[in-house]
Design a protein around this motif. Sequence first.
Motif, PDB file in Angstrom:
ATOM      1  N   ASP A 191       6.855   2.014  -7.640  1.00 27.85           N
ATOM      2  CA  ASP A 191       7.152   2.584  -8.950  1.00 27.85           C
ATOM      3  C   ASP A 191       7.023   1.716 -10.248  1.00 27.85           C
ATOM      4  N   ASP A 192       7.307   0.674 -10.275  1.00 30.39           N
ATOM      5  CA  ASP A 192       7.825  -0.045 -11.123  1.00 30.39           C
ATOM      6  C   ASP A 192       6.409  -0.750 -11.962  1.00 30.39           C
ATOM      7  N   GLY A 193       5.646  -0.842 -10.692  1.00 29.35           N
ATOM      8  CA  GLY A 193       4.195  -1.977 -10.628  1.00 29.35           C
ATOM      9  C   GLY A 193       4.426  -3.144 -10.531  1.00 29.35           C
ATOM     10  N   VAL A 194       5.737  -3.500  -9.633  1.00 30.92           N
ATOM     11  CA  VAL A 194       6.134  -4.470  -8.885  1.00 30.92           C
ATOM     12  C   VAL A 194       5.546  -5.133  -7.747  1.00 30.92           C
ATOM     13  N   ARG A 195       4.773  -6.251  -7.312  1.00 31.98           N
ATOM     14  CA  ARG A 195       3.858  -6.166  -6.666  1.00 31.98           C
ATOM     15  C   ARG A 195       4.063  -8.195  -5.826  1.00 31.98           C
ATOM     16  N   GLU A 209      16.687   3.675   5.086  1.00 35.94           N
ATOM     17  CA  GLU A 209      16.639   4.188   3.683  1.00 35.94           C
ATOM     18  C   GLU A 209      16.893   3.810   2.126  1.00 35.94           C
ATOM     19  N   ALA A 210      18.010   3.152   2.300  1.00 34.72           N
ATOM     20  CA  ALA A 210      17.664   2.579   1.239  1.00 34.72           C
ATOM     21  C   ALA A 210      16.760   1.316   0.934  1.00 34.72           C
ATOM     22  N   ILE A 211      17.280   0.444   2.075  1.00 37.72           N
ATOM     23  CA  ILE A 211      15.678  -0.490   2.117  1.00 37.72           C
ATOM     24  C   ILE A 211      14.715   0.175   1.372  1.00 37.72           C
ATOM     25  N   ALA A 260      10.514   0.921  -2.564  1.00 33.00           N
ATOM     26  CA  ALA A 260       9.601   2.663  -3.727  1.00 33.00           C
ATOM     27  C   ALA A 260       9.569   2.107  -5.006  1.00 33.00           C
ATOM     28  N   GLN A 261      10.919   2.226  -5.536  1.00 31.76           N
ATOM     29  CA  GLN A 261      11.170   1.944  -7.038  1.00 31.76           C
ATOM     30  C   GLN A 261      10.482   0.639  -7.381  1.00 31.76           C
ATOM     31  N   ASP A 262      10.525  -0.599  -6.836  1.00 33.41           N
ATOM     32  CA  ASP A 262      10.018  -2.009  -7.539  1.00 33.41           C
ATOM     33  C   ASP A 262       8.461  -1.270  -7.192  1.00 33.41           C
ATOM     34  N   ARG A 272       1.185  -1.693  -0.188  1.00 33.61           N
ATOM     35  CA  ARG A 272       0.551   0.356   0.065  1.00 33.61           C
ATOM     36  C   ARG A 272       0.579   1.407  -0.303  1.00 33.61           C
ATOM     37  N   GLY A 273       1.739   0.972  -0.412  1.00 40.23           N
ATOM     38  CA  GLY A 273       3.210   2.496   0.044  1.00 40.23           C
ATOM     39  C   GLY A 273       3.649   3.017   1.146  1.00 40.23           C
ATOM     40  N   HIS A 274       3.157   1.853   1.860  1.00 42.16           N
ATOM     41  CA  HIS A 274       3.880   2.164   3.786  1.00 42.16           C
ATOM     42  C   HIS A 274       4.414   1.920   4.582  1.00 42.16           C
TER      43      HIS A 274
END
Length: 308
Positions: free
Chosen positions: A243-247, A232-234, A239-241, A203-205
């Motif tokens: 944004d790329d549509g990966v779940r 912050e790195a993880i 977040a990148q995954d 859910r982005g959290h």
Amino acid sequence: MTEIDMVRSAQGGDASALGLLLRTHEAGMRAVALAILGYGPDAEDAVQDAMMVALRRIGDLRDPDSAGAWLRTIVRNICRAFLRSRTPVTSPDVDQVPGPFPSPEEAVDDSALRDWVWHAIGELSEADRLVMLLRHFSHVNSYEQIAALCDLPVGTVRSRLSHARGKLASALQDTVDAAHADAGAYAASRRREASDAIDDAMRGHFDDVVYSMWLPDATVIAGGGVRLDGREAIIAGMAQDLDDGVRQRLLHVVASPDVLIWETEMLNPPDKPFHCPPNAVWLHKMQSGRVRKMKLFHPKPALALQEA
């Protein structure tokens, strides 16, 4: 104590009775392994794996008079499976001895030995405990996969497993009278925590998950052995995954106080079906209940798991 008494006591949760039963039949079990595999470490592995199966599945033995034959059948089928695949397996292919259990708390939930098992595993060194959890409680259970995940030679994995299983066999008598925590409740709690964490992350959290579960100076070993320092790195990687549509979907959890393993399915977007490998294993090293180090591993071949 007669053999029937040993079986009935073991099925009632008496670890010392099971230890006595295994010791009684160990020579016969080893003879079967040697006859099929010859002298060498594979035969010893087959006997030790059979003991682990018996520890988990003693309740499935319907005829106490046939304990010896039951144990030898387990060894025989483990050996045959090894010859078929050339990869040692932890469960034989026979009806009366079910295959690998799907999750730690379900594995021995019907057995009074459950808490003893987890107490005994907790007495192992961290290095031995990790390979034992992977081999017997996760789906990353081939020597090659364990070696890749733990950055160890296959021979080291084999020797650590042998040492760990030997320690467990000795512990059948050494720890039987100790007080054991409720392992089922602990594992269930960790699985709920993992499920909530993955749901929150999707859910982005994920930042909330990391700040609550991870130590500030935690490190991550990502794909290709890339080391990332700090939380912050993880967070940025997840977040990148997203944004790329990966779940990701949680499949399986293995938990002990200092090792926590999540197995997940990677769900790629339709337009990028090969963006990420099909599965991921999150190997967390814990400290005081929080993550101090995490390694992300993509098994080959992909895991064929059921939903947790």
